[in-house]
Design an enzyme around this catalytic site. Structure first.
Site, short mmCIF file in Angstrom:
data_model
loop_
_atom_site.label_atom_id
_atom_site.label_comp_id
_atom_site.label_asym_id
_atom_site.label_seq_id
_atom_site.Cartn_x
_atom_site.Cartn_y
_atom_site.Cartn_z
N ASN A 10 1.15 -1.40 -0.13
CA ASN A 10 0.05 -0.37 0.18
C ASN A 10 1.23 1.17 0.11
O ASN A 10 1.42 1.46 0.86
CB ASN A 10 -0.95 0.14 1.10
CG ASN A 10 -1.40 1.03 1.62
OD1 ASN A 10 -2.08 1.79 0.47
ND2 ASN A 10 -2.38 1.62 2.47
N LYS A 12 0.29 4.02 -0.76
CA LYS A 12 -0.81 5.44 0.35
C LYS A 12 0.10 6.15 -0.72
O LYS A 12 -0.22 6.59 -1.91
CB LYS A 12 -0.23 5.66 1.88
CG LYS A 12 -0.15 4.46 2.37
CD LYS A 12 0.07 4.71 4.10
CE LYS A 12 0.06 3.28 4.53
NZ LYS A 12 0.13 3.43 6.30
N HIS A 95 -9.76 1.10 5.10
CA HIS A 95 -7.77 1.34 6.28
C HIS A 95 -8.11 2.52 7.33
O HIS A 95 -8.64 3.26 7.15
CB HIS A 95 -7.59 1.54 4.97
CG HIS A 95 -5.48 1.86 5.56
ND1 HIS A 95 -5.30 3.02 6.45
CD2 HIS A 95 -4.05 1.20 5.32
CE1 HIS A 95 -4.09 2.49 6.93
NE2 HIS A 95 -3.52 1.69 6.26
N GLU A 97 -6.33 4.68 8.25
CA GLU A 97 -6.52 5.78 7.91
C GLU A 97 -8.17 6.33 7.65
O GLU A 97 -8.42 7.77 7.19
CB GLU A 97 -5.14 6.47 6.58
CG GLU A 97 -3.94 6.00 7.61
CD GLU A 97 -2.37 5.46 7.01
OE1 GLU A 97 -2.67 5.25 5.05
OE2 GLU A 97 -1.42 5.43 7.45
N GLU A 169 -5.09 -5.37 10.37
CA GLU A 169 -3.86 -3.35 11.33
C GLU A 169 -4.31 -2.95 12.05
O GLU A 169 -4.68 -1.90 12.14
CB GLU A 169 -4.32 -3.35 9.90
CG GLU A 169 -3.80 -3.92 8.49
CD GLU A 169 -3.50 -2.12 7.91
OE1 GLU A 169 -2.60 -3.06 6.78
OE2 GLU A 169 -3.77 -2.11 7.36
N GLY A 175 3.24 2.52 10.76
CA GLY A 175 3.82 3.20 10.70
C GLY A 175 4.28 3.60 11.80
O GLY A 175 4.92 4.65 12.11
N SER A 215 3.97 -2.33 10.33
CA SER A 215 5.07 -2.38 10.34
C SER A 215 5.89 -3.65 10.32
O SER A 215 6.88 -3.87 10.27
CB SER A 215 5.94 -2.09 12.67
OG SER A 215 5.36 -0.36 12.42
N GLY A 237 4.98 1.36 4.85
CA GLY A 237 6.38 1.98 4.40
C GLY A 237 7.22 1.35 3.39
O GLY A 237 7.73 1.56 3.39
P1 PGA Z 1 3.24 -0.04 7.62
O1 PGA Z 1 1.42 0.48 6.81
O2 PGA Z 1 4.12 -0.79 7.00
O3 PGA Z 1 4.24 1.50 6.80
O4 PGA Z 1 3.19 0.18 8.93
C1 PGA Z 1 0.58 -0.77 6.67
C2 PGA Z 1 -0.24 -0.27 6.46
O5 PGA Z 1 -0.80 0.82 6.80
O6 PGA Z 1 -0.69 -1.15 5.16
#
Ligand code: PGA
Length: 258
Positions: A10, A12, A95, A97, A169, A175, A215, A237
């Site tokens: 992803n 983003k 998601h 976010e 998640e 993140g 993460s 990330g």
């Molecule tokens: P991250 O994000 O790997 O940066 O923690 C995961 C996600 O939001 O799908």
């Protein structure tokens, strides 16, 4: 038998169009014949260009969200038809976010998920709890509610015939560098599978791929997917460079072939 494993990236709101093409080219070259499914979820602006690049590669394409509406006066929105015309196979729905920053509610997520399935796009439904909810021992009840509301009105047959993917998640792990332990993730994944079995059918529970996200890196992917109910990862990330994303894919494949 293990279900097929999936590593999804992803991106983003990251990468320019040119950077996205370069990243995709590097991944195509690094994984001509991968033993796990690879799905890229770039920004909307990149979808069509990337779809041309991956045409002859096993890499698949997904979007990060979509509208529940078919078409019309919805400025800034993107429909299922538009995603399909860019050769998307997957779409991330719900998601954290989107839930937290854009106030998407379980009812919106249910509508988006229903629209995606009726349009033969495979939804990657994201669910997860906050740190406060985990500390208050509410994790499983929050997730149960997200699953119940998210999948409301969908029949077992529809879900069996149109694949869905569910990504656990935990919000506190996204993140932050704080990954759930493999045991914490397995506990939740087993709970999700039991939910699918009791509310729908054992067949749906057994065929549905459950991803962990939060993460994920090369250092932790192997211990995660060694767990029986973890079928891959949704990576944020670490999906933004070919080196770090490839290392995760290679880690997953090594675990599968051991
Ligand atoms: P991250 O994000 O790997 O940066 O923690 C995961 C996600 O939001 O799908």
């Amino acid at each position: 038998m293990k279900r097929p494993q999936m590593i999804a990236g992803n991106w983003k709101m990251n990468t320019t169009y040119e950077e996205g093409l370069l990243l995709t080219e590097a991944l195509i070259n690094a994984h001509p014949d991968p033993l796990c499914e690879i799905v890229l979820c770039p920004p909307f602006t990149h979808l069509f260009g990337i779809s041309s690049l991956i045409k002859t590669s096993p890499i698949k394409l997904g979007a990060q969200t979509m509208s529940q509406e078919k078409n019309g006066a919805f400025t800034g929105e993107i429909s299922a038809d538009m995603l399909k015309s860019c050769h998307c196979k997957f779409v991330i729905i719900g998601h954290s976010e989107r839930r937290q920053i854009y106030q998407e509610k379980n009812t919106d997520i249910n509508q988006k998920l229903t629209t995606s399935i009726h349009n033969q796009l495979t939804p990657i439904l994201c669910i997860g709890e906050t740190l406060e909810e985990r500390n208050n021992q509410q994790t499983l009840s929050i997730l149960q509610n997200q699953l119940k509301e998210g999948l409301k009105g969908l029949s077992n047959d529809l879900l069996i015939n149109n694949q869905i993917v569910i990504a656990y998640e935990p919000i506190w792990a996204i993140g932050t560098g704080k990954v759930a332990t493999p045991d914490q993730a397995q506990e939740v994944h087993q709970f999700i599978r039991n939910f699918l079995s009791s509310q729908f059918s054992d067949q749906l529970a057994q065929q549905t791929q459950l991803l962990y996200g939060g993460s994920v890196k090369a250092e932790n992917i192997q211990a995660l997917i060694e767990k029986p109910d973890i079928d891959g990862a949704l990576v944020g990330g670490a999906s933004l460079t070919a080196a770090s994303f490839s290392a995760i894919i290679n880690g997953a494949v090594q675990t599968l072939t051991r």
